[in-house]
Write a protein that holds these residues in place. Structure first.
Motif, PDB file in Angstrom:
ATOM      1  N   ILE A  16       0.855  -1.088  -0.025  1.00 35.29           N
ATOM      2  CA  ILE A  16      -0.109  -0.036   0.104  1.00 35.29           C
ATOM      3  C   ILE A  16       0.796   1.386   0.105  1.00 35.29           C
ATOM      4  CG2 ILE A  16      -1.728   1.304   1.327  1.00 35.29           C
ATOM      5  CD1 ILE A  16      -2.772  -1.247   2.369  1.00 35.29           C
ATOM      6  N   ALA A  17       1.865   1.123   0.823  1.00 36.26           N
ATOM      7  CA  ALA A  17       2.892   2.263   1.114  1.00 36.26           C
ATOM      8  C   ALA A  17       3.718   2.760  -0.339  1.00 36.26           C
ATOM      9  CB  ALA A  17       3.660   2.424   2.055  1.00 36.26           C
ATOM     10  N   SER A  18       4.060   1.364  -0.815  1.00 39.82           N
ATOM     11  CA  SER A  18       4.767   1.694  -2.082  1.00 39.82           C
ATOM     12  C   SER A  18       4.485   0.767  -3.197  1.00 39.82           C
ATOM     13  CB  SER A  18       6.407   1.232  -1.771  1.00 39.82           C
ATOM     14  OG  SER A  18       7.108   1.235  -2.665  1.00 39.82           O
ATOM     15  N   PRO A  19       3.478   1.087  -4.060  1.00 44.66           N
ATOM     16  CA  PRO A  19       2.712   0.145  -5.141  1.00 44.66           C
ATOM     17  C   PRO A  19       3.833   0.183  -6.287  1.00 44.66           C
ATOM     18  CG  PRO A  19       1.802   2.482  -5.181  1.00 44.66           C
ATOM     19  CD  PRO A  19       2.789   2.356  -4.008  1.00 44.66           C
ATOM     20  N   LEU A  90      -8.363   7.713   1.007  1.00 50.68           N
ATOM     21  CA  LEU A  90      -9.627   6.743   1.434  1.00 50.68           C
ATOM     22  C   LEU A  90      -9.309   5.408   0.953  1.00 50.68           C
ATOM     23  CD1 LEU A  90     -12.386   6.252   2.472  1.00 50.68           C
ATOM     24  CD2 LEU A  90     -13.349   6.736   0.060  1.00 50.68           C
ATOM     25  N   ASP A  91      -8.663   5.241  -0.570  1.00 50.30           N
ATOM     26  CA  ASP A  91      -8.333   4.010  -0.826  1.00 50.30           C
ATOM     27  C   ASP A  91      -7.266   3.268  -0.037  1.00 50.30           C
ATOM     28  OD1 ASP A  91      -6.477   5.817  -1.894  1.00 50.30           O
ATOM     29  OD2 ASP A  91      -6.044   4.475  -3.605  1.00 50.30           O
ATOM     30  N   VAL A  92      -6.299   3.758   0.599  1.00 49.62           N
ATOM     31  CA  VAL A  92      -5.220   3.331   1.404  1.00 49.62           C
ATOM     32  C   VAL A  92      -5.826   2.878   2.532  1.00 49.62           C
ATOM     33  CG1 VAL A  92      -3.134   4.156   2.519  1.00 49.62           C
ATOM     34  CG2 VAL A  92      -3.370   4.661  -0.016  1.00 49.62           C
ATOM     35  N   ARG A  93      -6.505   3.816   3.487  1.00 48.55           N
ATOM     36  CA  ARG A  93      -7.037   3.625   4.424  1.00 48.55           C
ATOM     37  C   ARG A  93      -7.863   2.269   4.315  1.00 48.55           C
ATOM     38  NH1 ARG A  93      -7.693   6.467   8.808  1.00 48.55           N
ATOM     39  NH2 ARG A  93      -9.798   6.287   9.022  1.00 48.55           N
ATOM     40  N   ILE A  94      -8.882   2.153   3.381  1.00 51.57           N
ATOM     41  CA  ILE A  94      -9.772   0.871   3.292  1.00 51.57           C
ATOM     42  C   ILE A  94      -8.872  -0.223   3.231  1.00 51.57           C
ATOM     43  CG2 ILE A  94     -11.240  -0.280   2.008  1.00 51.57           C
ATOM     44  CD1 ILE A  94     -12.722   2.660   1.690  1.00 51.57           C
ATOM     45  N   ALA A 116     -15.708 -10.080   6.521  1.00 51.44           N
ATOM     46  CA  ALA A 116     -16.842  -9.977   5.821  1.00 51.44           C
ATOM     47  C   ALA A 116     -17.896  -8.981   6.441  1.00 51.44           C
ATOM     48  CB  ALA A 116     -17.270 -11.231   5.334  1.00 51.44           C
ATOM     49  N   ALA A 117     -17.912  -9.099   7.404  1.00 46.63           N
ATOM     50  CA  ALA A 117     -18.853  -8.248   8.202  1.00 46.63           C
ATOM     51  C   ALA A 117     -18.292  -6.675   8.175  1.00 46.63           C
ATOM     52  CB  ALA A 117     -19.014  -8.778   9.839  1.00 46.63           C
ATOM     53  N   HIS A 118     -17.162  -6.654   8.555  1.00 48.08           N
ATOM     54  CA  HIS A 118     -16.646  -5.258   8.482  1.00 48.08           C
ATOM     55  C   HIS A 118     -16.590  -4.348   7.005  1.00 48.08           C
ATOM     56  CE1 HIS A 118     -15.275  -5.895  12.624  1.00 48.08           C
ATOM     57  NE2 HIS A 118     -15.229  -4.466  12.595  1.00 48.08           N
ATOM     58  N   THR A 119     -16.288  -5.431   6.045  1.00 48.99           N
ATOM     59  CA  THR A 119     -16.450  -5.135   4.777  1.00 48.99           C
ATOM     60  C   THR A 119     -17.637  -4.708   4.511  1.00 48.99           C
ATOM     61  OG1 THR A 119     -14.575  -6.696   4.076  1.00 48.99           O
ATOM     62  CG2 THR A 119     -16.061  -5.802   2.287  1.00 48.99           C
ATOM     63  N   ASN A 120     -18.851  -5.391   4.740  1.00 49.48           N
ATOM     64  CA  ASN A 120     -20.391  -5.047   4.530  1.00 49.48           C
ATOM     65  C   ASN A 120     -20.745  -3.518   5.100  1.00 49.48           C
ATOM     66  OD1 ASN A 120     -20.842  -7.295   2.922  1.00 49.48           O
ATOM     67  ND2 ASN A 120     -21.513  -8.461   4.783  1.00 49.48           N
ATOM     68  N   ARG A 121     -19.876  -3.462   6.221  1.00 53.38           N
ATOM     69  CA  ARG A 121     -20.440  -2.051   6.710  1.00 53.38           C
ATOM     70  C   ARG A 121     -19.653  -1.086   6.187  1.00 53.38           C
ATOM     71  NH1 ARG A 121     -18.817  -1.314  12.658  1.00 53.38           N
ATOM     72  NH2 ARG A 121     -20.299   0.250  12.517  1.00 53.38           N
ATOM     73  N   ILE A 122     -18.587  -1.141   5.693  1.00 47.94           N
ATOM     74  CA  ILE A 122     -17.818  -0.055   4.684  1.00 47.94           C
ATOM     75  C   ILE A 122     -18.665   0.211   3.555  1.00 47.94           C
ATOM     76  CG2 ILE A 122     -16.007   0.492   3.469  1.00 47.94           C
ATOM     77  CD1 ILE A 122     -14.256  -1.313   5.376  1.00 47.94           C
ATOM     78  N   VAL A 123     -19.166  -0.907   2.921  1.00 50.08           N
ATOM     79  CA  VAL A 123     -19.887  -0.674   1.522  1.00 50.08           C
ATOM     80  C   VAL A 123     -21.314  -0.200   1.751  1.00 50.08           C
ATOM     81  CG1 VAL A 123     -20.585  -1.996  -0.150  1.00 50.08           C
ATOM     82  CG2 VAL A 123     -18.419  -2.348   0.273  1.00 50.08           C
ATOM     83  N   SER A 124     -22.005  -0.618   3.050  1.00 49.11           N
ATOM     84  CA  SER A 124     -23.272  -0.219   3.276  1.00 49.11           C
ATOM     85  C   SER A 124     -23.601   1.383   3.522  1.00 49.11           C
ATOM     86  CB  SER A 124     -24.074  -1.114   4.118  1.00 49.11           C
ATOM     87  OG  SER A 124     -23.501  -0.849   5.426  1.00 49.11           O
ATOM     88  N   LYS A 125     -22.412   1.704   4.172  1.00 52.03           N
ATOM     89  CA  LYS A 125     -22.569   3.290   4.422  1.00 52.03           C
ATOM     90  C   LYS A 125     -22.555   4.176   3.376  1.00 52.03           C
ATOM     91  CE  LYS A 125     -21.601   2.468   9.348  1.00 52.03           C
ATOM     92  NZ  LYS A 125     -21.887   2.990  10.356  1.00 52.03           N
ATOM     93  N   ARG A 126     -21.431   3.953   2.370  1.00 50.71           N
ATOM     94  CA  ARG A 126     -21.384   4.676   1.230  1.00 50.71           C
ATOM     95  C   ARG A 126     -20.689   3.965   0.227  1.00 50.71           C
ATOM     96  NH1 ARG A 126     -17.968   8.575   4.784  1.00 50.71           N
ATOM     97  NH2 ARG A 126     -19.756   9.837   5.898  1.00 50.71           N
ATOM     98  N   PRO A 127     -21.744   3.113  -0.668  1.00 49.57           N
ATOM     99  CA  PRO A 127     -21.007   2.547  -1.576  1.00 49.57           C
ATOM    100  C   PRO A 127     -20.339   3.222  -2.818  1.00 49.57           C
ATOM    101  CG  PRO A 127     -23.610   2.601  -1.728  1.00 49.57           C
ATOM    102  CD  PRO A 127     -22.975   3.267  -0.594  1.00 49.57           C
ATOM    103  N   GLY A 128     -20.201   2.954  -3.874  1.00 47.82           N
ATOM    104  CA  GLY A 128     -19.544   3.517  -5.003  1.00 47.82           C
ATOM    105  C   GLY A 128     -18.067   3.133  -4.921  1.00 47.82           C
ATOM    106  N   CYS A 129     -17.418   4.091  -4.781  1.00 49.44           N
ATOM    107  CA  CYS A 129     -15.880   3.809  -4.706  1.00 49.44           C
ATOM    108  C   CYS A 129     -15.318   2.874  -3.611  1.00 49.44           C
ATOM    109  CB  CYS A 129     -14.950   5.183  -5.044  1.00 49.44           C
ATOM    110  SG  CYS A 129     -14.770   5.916  -3.363  1.00 49.44           S
ATOM    111  N   ARG A 130     -16.140   2.879  -2.615  1.00 45.50           N
ATOM    112  CA  ARG A 130     -15.698   1.982  -1.596  1.00 45.50           C
ATOM    113  C   ARG A 130     -16.144   0.775  -1.826  1.00 45.50           C
ATOM    114  NH1 ARG A 130     -16.861   4.407   4.465  1.00 45.50           N
ATOM    115  NH2 ARG A 130     -16.037   6.617   4.078  1.00 45.50           N
ATOM    116  N   ASP A 135     -14.002  -4.545  -3.078  1.00 45.57           N
ATOM    117  CA  ASP A 135     -14.109  -5.676  -4.044  1.00 45.57           C
ATOM    118  C   ASP A 135     -12.510  -6.070  -4.802  1.00 45.57           C
ATOM    119  OD1 ASP A 135     -16.811  -5.947  -3.928  1.00 45.57           O
ATOM    120  OD2 ASP A 135     -17.144  -4.938  -5.872  1.00 45.57           O
ATOM    121  N   SER A 136     -11.765  -5.066  -4.779  1.00 48.77           N
ATOM    122  CA  SER A 136     -10.384  -5.301  -5.318  1.00 48.77           C
ATOM    123  C   SER A 136      -9.607  -5.905  -4.235  1.00 48.77           C
ATOM    124  CB  SER A 136      -9.841  -3.827  -5.763  1.00 48.77           C
ATOM    125  OG  SER A 136      -9.444  -3.240  -4.848  1.00 48.77           O
ATOM    126  N   TYR A 137      -9.862  -6.089  -3.009  1.00 50.34           N
ATOM    127  CA  TYR A 137      -9.211  -6.511  -1.913  1.00 50.34           C
ATOM    128  C   TYR A 137      -8.448  -7.804  -2.328  1.00 50.34           C
ATOM    129  CZ  TYR A 137      -7.304  -7.850   2.685  1.00 50.34           C
ATOM    130  OH  TYR A 137      -6.594  -8.295   3.784  1.00 50.34           O
TER     131      TYR A 137
END
Length: 161
Positions: A16-19, A90-94, A116-130, A135-137
């Motif tokens: 993440i820090a050095s892609p 945001l992408d780095v933090r996620i 999986a539960a935490h991933t669902n929480r991230i996506v359900s609050k604000r979908p879109g780029c999150r 999905d790319s994880y």
């Protein structure tokens, strides 16, 4: 020397820090320094905070992080707001948040299904780029596994298959 779980977490956070495509950290020179804080007397959701960083060589401290948990329905639950990481994008933090949760689940500090539960929480609050980032994880994890030393890489990739 770090175990395979710690090494895989390091590989993910370094990626993440050095892609860079040819980035290859020397895992023999890296060690993790971490701390688990638990709620006394509550075995159901005892994890309150996990924090850590990596030390490269003798003195260089990199990639500091911490994640706090609240009890919810008998489970330790966190959110991006309860996660601290040195890079605020945001992408780095996620990706870092998911990587730390993945580590905690793999080591048994969080129950199976927590990622999986935490991933669902991230996506359900604000979908879109999150959603795209979440999905790319799995692909991100595969790329990070290839940064590990050969034997560890095979072990991680074999476990994922």
């Amino acid at each position: 020397m770090m175990n395979i779980f710690e090494s895989f977490l390091a590989a993910k956070l370094f990626r993440i820090a050095s892609p860079l495509k040819k980035f290859n950290p020397n895992f023999d020179e890296i060690r993790i320094v971490s701390n688990f804080n638990r709620r006394p007397g509550d075995p159901r959701c005892g994890l309150v905070m996990y924090s850590g960083c990596f030390v490269v060589g003798a003195e260089t401290v990199v990639l500091p992080f911490s994640i706090a948990f609240s009890g919810r329905n008998g489970r330790s639950t966190s959110s991006l707001a309860q996660f601290s990481y040195f890079d605020a994008r945001l992408d780095v933090r996620i990706l870092a948040f998911l990587s730390v949760l993945d580590f905690l689940e793999a080591t048994g500090e969080l129950p199976l299904g927590s990622l999986a539960a935490h991933t669902n929480r991230i996506v359900s609050k604000r979908p879109g780029c999150r959603k795209e980032i979440c999905d790319s994880y799995p692909e991100f994890c595969e790329r990070a596994a290839k940064d590990l030393p050969y034997d560890m890489s095979l072990e991680v990739l074999g476990a994922a298959a």
